[in-house]
Motif scaffolding. Structure first.
Motif, PDB file in Angstrom:
ATOM      1  N   ASP A 203      25.879  38.927  43.479  1.00 20.71           N
ATOM      2  CA  ASP A 203      24.595  38.318  43.119  1.00 20.71           C
ATOM      3  C   ASP A 203      24.305  37.080  43.963  1.00 20.71           C
ATOM      4  O   ASP A 203      23.154  36.829  44.355  1.00 20.71           O
ATOM      5  CB  ASP A 203      24.578  37.953  41.629  1.00 20.71           C
ATOM      6  N   ALA A 204      25.363  36.316  44.246  1.00 16.95           N
ATOM      7  CA  ALA A 204      25.195  35.112  45.070  1.00 16.95           C
ATOM      8  C   ALA A 204      24.786  35.491  46.490  1.00 16.95           C
ATOM      9  O   ALA A 204      23.951  34.815  47.112  1.00 16.95           O
ATOM     10  CB  ALA A 204      26.493  34.303  45.090  1.00 16.95           C
ATOM     11  N   ILE A 205      25.361  36.577  47.010  1.00 15.72           N
ATOM     12  CA  ILE A 205      25.007  37.036  48.353  1.00 15.72           C
ATOM     13  C   ILE A 205      23.537  37.468  48.393  1.00 15.72           C
ATOM     14  O   ILE A 205      22.807  37.177  49.355  1.00 15.72           O
ATOM     15  CB  ILE A 205      25.917  38.203  48.773  1.00 15.72           C
ATOM     16  N   LYS A 206      23.098  38.148  47.350  1.00 13.38           N
ATOM     17  CA  LYS A 206      21.692  38.572  47.292  1.00 13.38           C
ATOM     18  C   LYS A 206      20.760  37.366  47.299  1.00 13.38           C
ATOM     19  O   LYS A 206      19.716  37.370  47.956  1.00 13.38           O
ATOM     20  CB  LYS A 206      21.448  39.409  46.038  1.00 13.38           C
ATOM     21  N   GLN A 207      21.146  36.323  46.580  1.00  4.94           N
ATOM     22  CA  GLN A 207      20.321  35.116  46.528  1.00  4.94           C
ATOM     23  C   GLN A 207      20.280  34.417  47.882  1.00  4.94           C
ATOM     24  O   GLN A 207      19.244  33.858  48.271  1.00  4.94           O
ATOM     25  CB  GLN A 207      20.846  34.157  45.450  1.00  4.94           C
ATOM     26  N   VAL A 208      21.395  34.449  48.602  1.00  4.45           N
ATOM     27  CA  VAL A 208      21.440  33.853  49.937  1.00  4.45           C
ATOM     28  C   VAL A 208      20.457  34.574  50.859  1.00  4.45           C
ATOM     29  O   VAL A 208      19.702  33.952  51.615  1.00  4.45           O
ATOM     30  CB  VAL A 208      22.869  33.927  50.531  1.00  4.45           C
ATOM     31  N   ILE A 209      20.450  35.900  50.784  1.00  2.00           N
ATOM     32  CA  ILE A 209      19.544  36.692  51.631  1.00  2.00           C
ATOM     33  C   ILE A 209      18.092  36.424  51.246  1.00  2.00           C
ATOM     34  O   ILE A 209      17.221  36.215  52.108  1.00  2.00           O
ATOM     35  CB  ILE A 209      19.860  38.195  51.504  1.00  2.00           C
ATOM     36  N   LYS A 210      17.812  36.400  49.935  1.00  2.00           N
ATOM     37  CA  LYS A 210      16.445  36.156  49.472  1.00  2.00           C
ATOM     38  C   LYS A 210      15.977  34.741  49.807  1.00  2.00           C
ATOM     39  O   LYS A 210      14.778  34.477  49.905  1.00  2.00           O
ATOM     40  CB  LYS A 210      16.355  36.372  47.959  1.00  2.00           C
TER      41      LYS A 210
END
Length: 279
Positions: A203-210
């Motif tokens: 989830d943290a990786i997804k937030q970084v991308i977003k």
């Protein structure tokens, strides 16, 4: 070089401990020598894996052979667990059937083992961020703990002549080693089945991308380990449709840069439309 030094030091000690064990009929020393020998074998497995991992990728092995370092870490964990089982069986057997041993000789030989294993463990401690170095560090630290237990048992036997002390301390040490090994087994197994690497939150990786400018969505995110030190990612990324193709490529480059700070070294990003991600 660290692996070669560790192998050399421990191999010399294994030979010396085995000779002393046979000369003084000490099962404690012979069993400890067997445990140390399993660690030498583990170090050799790790060293061979590192050599193989350096081979270039090919048409058949497009990722190269870096995954062998993961398999080596898993093998190390299994070898240590097997060694624990053998030592545990021997300790239980001797607990019910204690045999007279030379406590003084046991203590002195084991004390040498503490020094050698501590030096070796320190060499690997400086590199324990890599899973195989961590495995070697745990192996050697476990050996040092075993040697401490054997020294205590040897001294106690010398003064009390209570021979069941040796296997009793051995059982306690087995529990300590089992606890430390479980984490290594869990991490290496997760890497083997391509689970999300330890220390990375999806989830943290997804937030970084977003969080990268012009990114409006992300989906089909997969993260896995390609070696004990390198991680990879694939994802579908939705970028502002008003951007030109060159501008979209710059957004992709910005995402990859951010991912490198998240310990993801290889990323493959596919540009997608919102309609492709629905359902």
């Amino acid at each position: 070089n660290v692996f070669l030094v560790g192998i050399a030091l421990n191999l010399v000690f294994v030979l010396a401990e085995a000779i002393a064990g046979m000369a003084y009929n000490s099962m404690a020393l012979l069993t400890d020598a067997g445990h140390n020998l399993s660690d030498v074998a583990s170090l050799v497995v790790s060293l061979v894996a590192f050599w193989i991992a350096k081979k270039q990728s090919s048409a058949a092995y497009t990722y190269g052979f870096k995954k062998t370092t993961v398999l080596a870490a898993l093998t190390n964990a299994v070898i240590l667990l097997v060694a624990i089982g053998i030592l545990g069986y021997e300790s239980i057997t001797r607990l019910f059937h204690p045999q007279p041993v030379e406590g003084g000789v046991i203590a002195w030989v084991a004390a040498i083992g503490i020094i050698i294993n501590s030096i070796s463990a320190y060499l690997f401690f400086r590199q324990k961020g890599e899973l195989n170095s961590r495995a070697a560090y745990l192996h050697l630290l476990a050996d040092a703990l075993v040697s401490v237990g054997v020294v205590i048992a040897g001294i106690a036997i010398t003064y009390t002549k209570i021979y069941w002390i040796d296997p009793a301390i051995g059982l306690v040490i087995m529990v300590v080693i089992l606890i430390s090994t479980w984490g290594l087994l869990r991490d290496s197994f997760k890497m083997t089945i391509d689970a999300v690497p330890v220390g990375i939150e999806l989830d943290a990786i997804k937030q970084v991308i977003k969080g990268v400018e012009h990114v409006t969505g992300v989906h089909h995110v997969h993260v896995w380990s390609i070696s004990t030190t390198e991680n990879a990612l694939t994802a579908h990324v939705v970028v502002d449709e008003n951007l030109s193709f060159e501008e979209k490529l710059k957004v992709i480059a910005a995402i990859k840069h951010q991912l490198e700070h998240q310990n993801i070294h290889h990323s493959t990003l596919e540009l997608a439309k919102e309609v492709q991600l629905e359902g």
